[in-house]
Design a protein around this motif. Structure first.
Motif, PDB file in Angstrom:
ATOM      1  N   MET A 135       2.975   1.807  -1.158  1.00 53.80           N
ATOM      2  CA  MET A 135       2.236   2.646  -2.096  1.00 53.80           C
ATOM      3  C   MET A 135       2.692   3.915  -2.993  1.00 53.80           C
ATOM      4  O   MET A 135       3.985   3.936  -3.588  1.00 53.80           O
ATOM      5  CB  MET A 135       1.995   3.904  -1.059  1.00 53.80           C
ATOM      6  CG  MET A 135       0.509   4.961  -1.126  1.00 53.80           C
ATOM      7  SD  MET A 135       0.505   5.869  -0.858  1.00 53.80           S
ATOM      8  CE  MET A 135      -0.219   5.835   1.211  1.00 53.80           C
ATOM      9  N   VAL A 136       1.974   3.075  -4.204  1.00 50.56           N
ATOM     10  CA  VAL A 136       1.925   3.417  -5.565  1.00 50.56           C
ATOM     11  C   VAL A 136       1.142   4.553  -5.623  1.00 50.56           C
ATOM     12  O   VAL A 136      -0.319   3.924  -4.970  1.00 50.56           O
ATOM     13  CB  VAL A 136       2.020   2.610  -6.373  1.00 50.56           C
ATOM     14  CG1 VAL A 136       2.424   3.494  -7.850  1.00 50.56           C
ATOM     15  CG2 VAL A 136       2.930   1.659  -5.703  1.00 50.56           C
ATOM     16  N   ILE A 145       0.924   9.720 -15.194  1.00 53.81           N
ATOM     17  CA  ILE A 145       1.872   9.893 -14.273  1.00 53.81           C
ATOM     18  C   ILE A 145       2.019   8.062 -13.606  1.00 53.81           C
ATOM     19  O   ILE A 145       0.602   8.484 -12.569  1.00 53.81           O
ATOM     20  CB  ILE A 145       2.278  10.801 -14.329  1.00 53.81           C
ATOM     21  CG1 ILE A 145       3.728  10.835 -12.859  1.00 53.81           C
ATOM     22  CG2 ILE A 145       1.644  11.352 -13.437  1.00 53.81           C
ATOM     23  CD1 ILE A 145       4.264  12.404 -12.520  1.00 53.81           C
ATOM     24  N   VAL A 146       2.568   7.451 -13.179  1.00 53.16           N
ATOM     25  CA  VAL A 146       2.601   6.704 -11.906  1.00 53.16           C
ATOM     26  C   VAL A 146       4.095   6.818 -11.202  1.00 53.16           C
ATOM     27  O   VAL A 146       5.237   7.320 -11.164  1.00 53.16           O
ATOM     28  CB  VAL A 146       2.641   5.118 -12.470  1.00 53.16           C
ATOM     29  CG1 VAL A 146       3.005   3.769 -11.371  1.00 53.16           C
ATOM     30  CG2 VAL A 146       2.205   5.234 -12.970  1.00 53.16           C
ATOM     31  N   TRP A 147       4.239   6.963  -9.867  1.00 52.84           N
ATOM     32  CA  TRP A 147       5.080   7.687  -9.001  1.00 52.84           C
ATOM     33  C   TRP A 147       4.763   7.065  -7.513  1.00 52.84           C
ATOM     34  O   TRP A 147       4.032   6.270  -7.316  1.00 52.84           O
ATOM     35  CB  TRP A 147       5.303   9.148  -8.488  1.00 52.84           C
ATOM     36  CG  TRP A 147       4.235   9.218  -7.954  1.00 52.84           C
ATOM     37  CD1 TRP A 147       4.771  10.263  -6.405  1.00 52.84           C
ATOM     38  CD2 TRP A 147       3.191  10.133  -7.518  1.00 52.84           C
ATOM     39  NE1 TRP A 147       3.352  10.316  -6.074  1.00 52.84           N
ATOM     40  CE2 TRP A 147       2.852  10.922  -6.707  1.00 52.84           C
ATOM     41  CE3 TRP A 147       2.172  10.677  -8.585  1.00 52.84           C
ATOM     42  CZ2 TRP A 147       1.124  10.967  -6.303  1.00 52.84           C
ATOM     43  CZ3 TRP A 147       1.101  10.788  -8.905  1.00 52.84           C
ATOM     44  CH2 TRP A 147       0.450  11.259  -8.044  1.00 52.84           C
ATOM     45  N   ARG A 148       6.124   6.370  -7.181  1.00 55.12           N
ATOM     46  CA  ARG A 148       6.252   5.616  -6.017  1.00 55.12           C
ATOM     47  C   ARG A 148       6.112   7.228  -5.223  1.00 55.12           C
ATOM     48  O   ARG A 148       7.213   7.705  -4.292  1.00 55.12           O
ATOM     49  CB  ARG A 148       7.196   5.187  -5.285  1.00 55.12           C
ATOM     50  CG  ARG A 148       6.648   3.990  -6.353  1.00 55.12           C
ATOM     51  CD  ARG A 148       7.574   2.588  -6.848  1.00 55.12           C
ATOM     52  NE  ARG A 148       7.745   1.535  -7.508  1.00 55.12           N
ATOM     53  CZ  ARG A 148       6.157   1.863  -9.125  1.00 55.12           C
ATOM     54  NH1 ARG A 148       6.493   3.249  -9.745  1.00 55.12           N
ATOM     55  NH2 ARG A 148       5.300   1.039  -8.916  1.00 55.12           N
ATOM     56  N   PRO A 149       5.290   7.898  -3.910  1.00 56.69           N
ATOM     57  CA  PRO A 149       5.817   8.686  -2.756  1.00 56.69           C
ATOM     58  C   PRO A 149       6.844   8.179  -1.989  1.00 56.69           C
ATOM     59  O   PRO A 149       6.612   7.064  -1.339  1.00 56.69           O
ATOM     60  CB  PRO A 149       4.343   8.412  -2.245  1.00 56.69           C
ATOM     61  CG  PRO A 149       2.934   8.109  -3.539  1.00 56.69           C
ATOM     62  CD  PRO A 149       4.056   7.571  -3.988  1.00 56.69           C
ATOM     63  N   GLN A 150       7.393   9.234  -0.934  1.00 58.01           N
ATOM     64  CA  GLN A 150       8.437   9.019  -0.463  1.00 58.01           C
ATOM     65  C   GLN A 150       7.848   8.981   0.811  1.00 58.01           C
ATOM     66  O   GLN A 150       6.585   9.311   1.046  1.00 58.01           O
ATOM     67  CB  GLN A 150       8.702  10.710  -0.012  1.00 58.01           C
ATOM     68  CG  GLN A 150      10.395  10.134  -1.145  1.00 58.01           C
ATOM     69  CD  GLN A 150      11.227  11.278  -1.095  1.00 58.01           C
ATOM     70  OE1 GLN A 150      11.700  12.296  -0.281  1.00 58.01           O
ATOM     71  NE2 GLN A 150      11.590  12.085  -2.479  1.00 58.01           N
ATOM     72  N   GLY A 151       8.859   7.927   1.467  1.00 60.04           N
ATOM     73  CA  GLY A 151       8.256   8.272   3.220  1.00 60.04           C
ATOM     74  C   GLY A 151       7.563   9.014   3.526  1.00 60.04           C
ATOM     75  O   GLY A 151       7.941   9.957   3.916  1.00 60.04           O
ATOM     76  N   GLY A 152       7.001   9.787   3.981  1.00 59.71           N
ATOM     77  CA  GLY A 152       6.345  10.671   5.063  1.00 59.71           C
ATOM     78  C   GLY A 152       5.931  11.899   4.672  1.00 59.71           C
ATOM     79  O   GLY A 152       5.356  12.562   4.534  1.00 59.71           O
ATOM     80  N   ILE A 153       5.980  11.550   2.822  1.00 54.01           N
ATOM     81  CA  ILE A 153       5.394  12.753   1.890  1.00 54.01           C
ATOM     82  C   ILE A 153       4.005  12.851   1.399  1.00 54.01           C
ATOM     83  O   ILE A 153       3.539  11.180   1.109  1.00 54.01           O
ATOM     84  CB  ILE A 153       6.661  13.381   1.139  1.00 54.01           C
ATOM     85  CG1 ILE A 153       7.977  13.422   1.258  1.00 54.01           C
ATOM     86  CG2 ILE A 153       6.200  13.874  -0.110  1.00 54.01           C
ATOM     87  CD1 ILE A 153       8.001  13.900   2.202  1.00 54.01           C
TER      88      ILE A 153
END
Lengths: 377, 506, 146
Positions: A332-333, A359-367
């Motif tokens: 997930m991005v 901004i582009v980020w890769r959300p942490q698992g569970g966040i």
């Protein structure tokens, strides 16, 4: 496959579950400005290879401003008989403000489409409608709609309600998502929130109602992954009155959202503490108040913990909510550009429709990634 | 008596080439099956006294002894089996009820052995518990209808409290076994293993011995029909209270600890006169119906200030689902269900082998019933009645149990060889006896290590199987029957268990 | 030094300590030979005392001020300065039994089957752990550094 066939099949005890892999993509304009469906189609098309042509679909919010306070139903029919049966029942409970067949564009890519109608409805007096003997105080219009949709989908042969919210609609079918998008002429609709799904079912029951998003009231869910907690989640929601008639992960996830966010009225910022609950070792490190809250939620809602790989995008009139499983087993991005929030299985989809995000980020698992609609047009 | 209708059950084989006449066997046998002949300097054995506990075999330094089952000596008869004939001889001679110990050994279907567990492949990744977190922490207690959560500037704050809960590091507890039915050293081993591993043991109806009071935080105390050892302090010091209605091995039957076993120590722990028979009536004489049970549950909750989970243990009988529902509605925080293969220190054989139903079916029926009624969250389900391995536990949890009680398995870890002679009080392994010569054979520090070893091994295997199925928290397995498949089961069995047959996909 | 401690609560009176001690001090060190063929047999240097249900296994305590060493007329019984272990040098022992008379624990035996020597616990100095400790099935014997 016809709707009646699907419904008859699932009557074999116990129902067959339909897991699937997939692509998901969602775009929200947080200020509520509406944009047409080309963005979402272009994005999901970039992830063509994540689907196998057995299902694609879209949820769009803000598309029916002229009926924004009325129930908008999208209903699939096998034939006119089914339509007559369903409309007779609809008319008992609702005043039909307007209805029509959904406008479509015929294409060789789409085979054997069912009839799809949309209805704008007003509920008649809830007090006189509700047949069961429950205190009316505890029973809202929303509850009636949920009950109605679940019952009709389980019982009326040849008909299937795929969308039942307000000022929103779900468009889905068998085919690649971009073909489905063109078939439904989504470029002619304008909405502030769009989600989409391309499907790669591993247990292929290709039928239109089984495509995603799955919707209930204003919630629509698209999901990628195959959850290992399905049996647990299904039994949990079943004991609270949700009958899983499709046996898909997305269906049970939708019921979990409805249960927690609507029925239990839980703030969406708390949902990840349940759906992708933090690990005990993480909970133990929290400050006392947070620890008590996190552990209580986890103990209390163990049945709603979704285990195994998933990336979910939940659409709602007021927000877009995206969540990964707690150890991030699916991609997930997320990205932002001005008022736009993008969430996707792959970055390619985002870059296609927004070449230079802020901004582009890769959300942490569970966040969770949460985008809220600040004001609507 | 010169006429001996019943022949020995076992053959004691002594390899004279290996026997060094060290007399270890002679000293270890409480049944006097071995005897030293000083004239010949040899050890002789009397097979008719052997109960098949294998103590001598286990301690013989030269492996000179082998205990074998004696082959059938009656003419083959599929109807009149050996056991029937022998029992009739015995009963004709004694005129008494046949007693036995441990769980039923009859070949009724063991459903665990007809259920297969799942694993993830391709569409869903398996998880390696050696490299990823794998959570098996378990909670036992009631869950409230809803939570009050307040949102403030700094975040969220919980306004309502969860009710009392037990927190277990693994979904395994030690079953109720009273001091009296087992030795104090056995109780100490269970208590200290529960303490060191982060789980719970259960006093049974034996009261809480003063030496075990520092394990109180890991103790579930029982209130049974004899009310032995029960007072306010007993209830308040424990982690939880369990009202015992029935036991899987003997549904509908009470208990009887003979006066000769009621030593000074047991008398003070049970709070009864030394040497008096400790009789637990068949029913609680203040519980003749469900509303009486509710009164007792709330009496105990009052006595413990609503700070302890209060549960009810029943045996699995035909009507178990509605009974469990009634218990939950009566206010129990957990329901312990003991299946008909569950163990006992003493039970009439006719009852042990013929009354009750298998725990697998009872569990499936109860979990389904409570869910249908929308009250599954109101109580945890602990099951008992012959959990033999970690895979039995995995299957039990997937069928819907919150945790399992282990009794027989724990005793086997302590050395029990299932000779089923617990009721004689002559347990050569120092477990089911109060004879000081025998009880010291169970060193609690060894017992603690062995029980902890079993818990560790099983917990590890549970994690491996969970990870294999792509699950990293045990709550996602609870009631997740999609991960189970039946094999060699009929339609009706599958439907009661709520599982599909092997070969059927999702 | 290391000493053997006795936990009499858990001594089950099986006498396996005695048996393994005998084997250890036999010629062959093999249990069947030790009891059958190694003639004359060896004595156990540990002794299980038993009354009713109480029992314990006792062997030389390796006293700090060991009276047996003072009583020995041949210099066979001596305490090793470094290890603290009291050992009877059987080559030097003349079998006068003076040590037996002064031993407060009664753990020295007359070995009359072989040479006439005093037989006592040597703490199995060539083993990692004394065999009585190692083979006690109930951990009633323990060796601890003091």
């Amino acid at each position: 496959m016809s709707i009646s066939l699907i419904k008859n099949k699932k009557s074999d005890y116990p129902g067959y579950r339909v897991p699937s892999g997939c692509a998901v993509f969602g775009v929200l304009n947080e200020s509520g400005s509406c944009f047409d469906g080309r963005t979402i189609i272009d994005g999901i098309e970039m992830m063509h290879d994540r689907s196998n042509g057995l299902g694609g679909g879209f949820a769009a919010y803000g598309i029916y401003p002229q009926y924004k306070n009325d129930w908008a139903f999208h209903i699939l029919y096998d034939d006119s008989d089914a339509r007559n049966r369903m409309e007779d029942i609809l008319k008992k409970s609702f005043a039909v403000l307007y209805f029509e067949e959904l406008p479509t564009k015929r294409s060789p890519a789409i085979e054997n489409p069912p009839m799809i109608f949309r209805y704008f409805l007003k509920l008649k007096d809830i007090y006189s409608l509700y047949e069961r003997n429950v205190p009316v105080d505890n029973f809202s219009e929303d509850d009636f709609i949920v009950d109605f949709v679940l019952k009709m989908n389980a019982r009326v042969s040849g008909a299937y309600i795929i969308s039942s919210g307000k000022n929103m609609g779900i468009f889905k079918g068998v085919g690649f998502p971009e073909d489905i998008g063109h078939y439904f002429r989504l470029d002619e609709y304008k909405g502030y929130l769009w989600t989409s799904h391309g499907r790669f079912p591993t247990n292929s029951v290709g039928w239109w109602g089984g495509a995603h998003p799955f919707g209930l009231l204003n919630f629509s869910i698209v999901h990628n992954g195959e959850i290992s907690s399905y049996g647990r989640n299904q039994r949990y929601v079943a004991s609270l009155g949700y009958e899983c008639s499709l046996s898909t992960d997305t269906e049970v996830i939708t019921y979990l959202f409805d249960l927690l966010a609507r029925k239990k009225n839980m703030d969406i910022e708390l949902l990840n503490m349940i759906l992708a609950a933090p690990l005990w070792e993480r909970i133990e490190e929290m400050p006392e108040d947070d620890r008590e809250l996190a552990s209580t939620l986890r103990i209390m809602y163990g049945g709603a913990l979704i285990n195994g790989p998933f990336s979910i995008i939940a659409g709602h009139n007021d927000f877009m909510y995206a969540l990964n499983d707690r150890i991030k087993l699916r991609p997930m991005v997320a990205a932002r550009k001005n008022d736009y929030l993008y969430v996707s299985s792959e970055e390619s989809a985002i870059i296609k429709v927004c070449p230079q995000p802020d901004i582009v980020w890769r959300p942490q698992g569970g966040i969770p990634v949460i985008g809220r609609v600040k004001k609507k047009d | 008596m010169p006429l001996k209708l019943n022949q020995s059950e076992f053959v004691v084989e002594r390899d004279l080439n290996k026997c060094i006449s060290c007399e270890v066997c002679v000293r270890q046998c409480s049944n006097d099956a071995h005897e030293y002949d000083a004239d010949d300097k040899t050890v002789l054995s009397e097979a008719s006294k052997c109960v098949g506990c294998h103590r001598c075999e286990s301690l013989c330094p030269t492996e000179a002894i082998t205990i074998r089952k004696k082959a059938a000596e009656f003419k083959d008869n599929s109807n009149w089996q050996q056991a029937h004939i022998k029992n009739i001889y015995k009963q004709a001679e004694t005129g008494g009820v046949l007693l036995t110990g441990m769980g039923s050994d009859k070949p009724h279907t063991v459903y665990w052995d007809h259920i297969l567990f799942n694993a993830a492949q391709v569409t869903n990744p398996s998880i390696d518990p050696l490299r990823e977190p794998m959570e098996i922490k378990t909670f036992i207690g009631a869950k409230p209808e809803k939570l009050e959560i307040e949102k403030n500037d700094s975040g969220f704050k919980l306004k309502s409290k969860l009710g009392p809960h037990l927190e277990l590091s693994t979904p395994i507890l030690f079953s109720a076994m009273s001091y009296g039915s087992i030795s104090l050293n056995a109780c100490k081993s269970l208590a200290s293993a529960a303490y060191s591993f982060g789980t719970f043991y259960n006093t049974g109806e034996g009261g809480m011995h003063k030496d075990l009071q520092h394990f109180a935080k890991n103790t579930i105390v029982q209130v049974a029909s004899g009310r032995f050892g029960v007072n306010r302090q007993y209830l308040r010091s424990a982690a939880a209270v369990e009202i015992k209605i029935g036991q899987g091995a003997k549904p509908g039957i009470g208990g009887h600890l003979p006066g000769e076993k009621v030593t000074a120590d047991i008398s003070s722990t049970r709070m009864i006169p030394e040497g008096s028979d400790a009789i637990s009536p068949a029913p609680h004489h203040d519980i003749y119906s469900i509303e009486d049970l509710a009164q007792l549950i709330y009496a105990i909750k009052e006595a413990t200030d609503y700070l302890k989970p209060v549960g009810v243990k029943v045996s699995a009988v035909h009507n178990i689902a509605p009974i469990a529902s009634g218990i939950v509605r009566a206010g129990a925080d957990f329901v312990a269900i003991d299946g008909f293969r569950g163990g006992t220190g003493a039970a009439p054989q006719a009852i042990r082998d013929n009354v009750g139903i298998p725990i697998e079916l009872a569990l499936a029926a109860v979990d389904t019933r409570l869910r249908e009624e929308g009250i599954r969250h109101k109580a945890a389900i602990i099951i008992a009645g012959s959990i033999r391995s970690s895979s039995d536990i995995i299957k039990a949890i997937a069928l819907g149990a919150d945790a399992v009680y282990i009794g027989t398995a724990a005793l086997i870890a302590l050395g029990c060889h299932l000779c089923q002679k617990c009721y004689t009080g002559k347990c050569n392994w120092g477990i089911a006896t109060q004879d000081p010569y025998l009880t010291k054979r169970l060193n609690p520090s060894i017992g603690t290590k062995r029980l902890s070893g079993l818990l560790r091994a099983w917990s590890h295997e549970i994690k491996e199987m969970l990870g294999g199925a792509g699950i990293n928290a045990i709550e996602s397995l609870r009631g997740n029957r999609e991960h189970l498949r039946g094999i060699n089961l009929s339609e009706i069995e599958l439907s009661i268990l709520g599982i599909k047959h092997a070969g059927q996909a999702w | 030094m290391k000493k053997i401690f006795i936990d009499e609560q858990y001594c089950i009176g099986c006498r396996l300590c005695e048996i393994y001690c005998q084997v250890k001090h036999s010629k062959s060190k093999k249990i069947l030979k030790a009891f059958r063929e190694d003639q004359p047999g060896t004595l156990a240097r540990v002794l299980v005392e038993e009354i009713g249900s109480n029992s314990f296994a006792i062997q030389c305590r390796h006293c700090e001020d060991a009276p047996c060493t003072g009583a020995c007329i041949s210099g066979a019984m001596a305490k090793n300065e470094n290890t603290g272990v009291v050992i009877c040098d059987e080559e030097k022992c003349v079998g006068c039994w003076s040590c037996i008379m002064v031993c407060p624990y009664g753990v020295i035996k007359r070995d009359i089957k072989s040479k006439k020597v005093a037989s006592k616990c040597d703490l199995c100095f060539d083993e990692e752990e004394p065999v009585c400790v190692k083979n006690c099935p109930n951990e009633a014997l323990k060796i601890k550094e003091i």
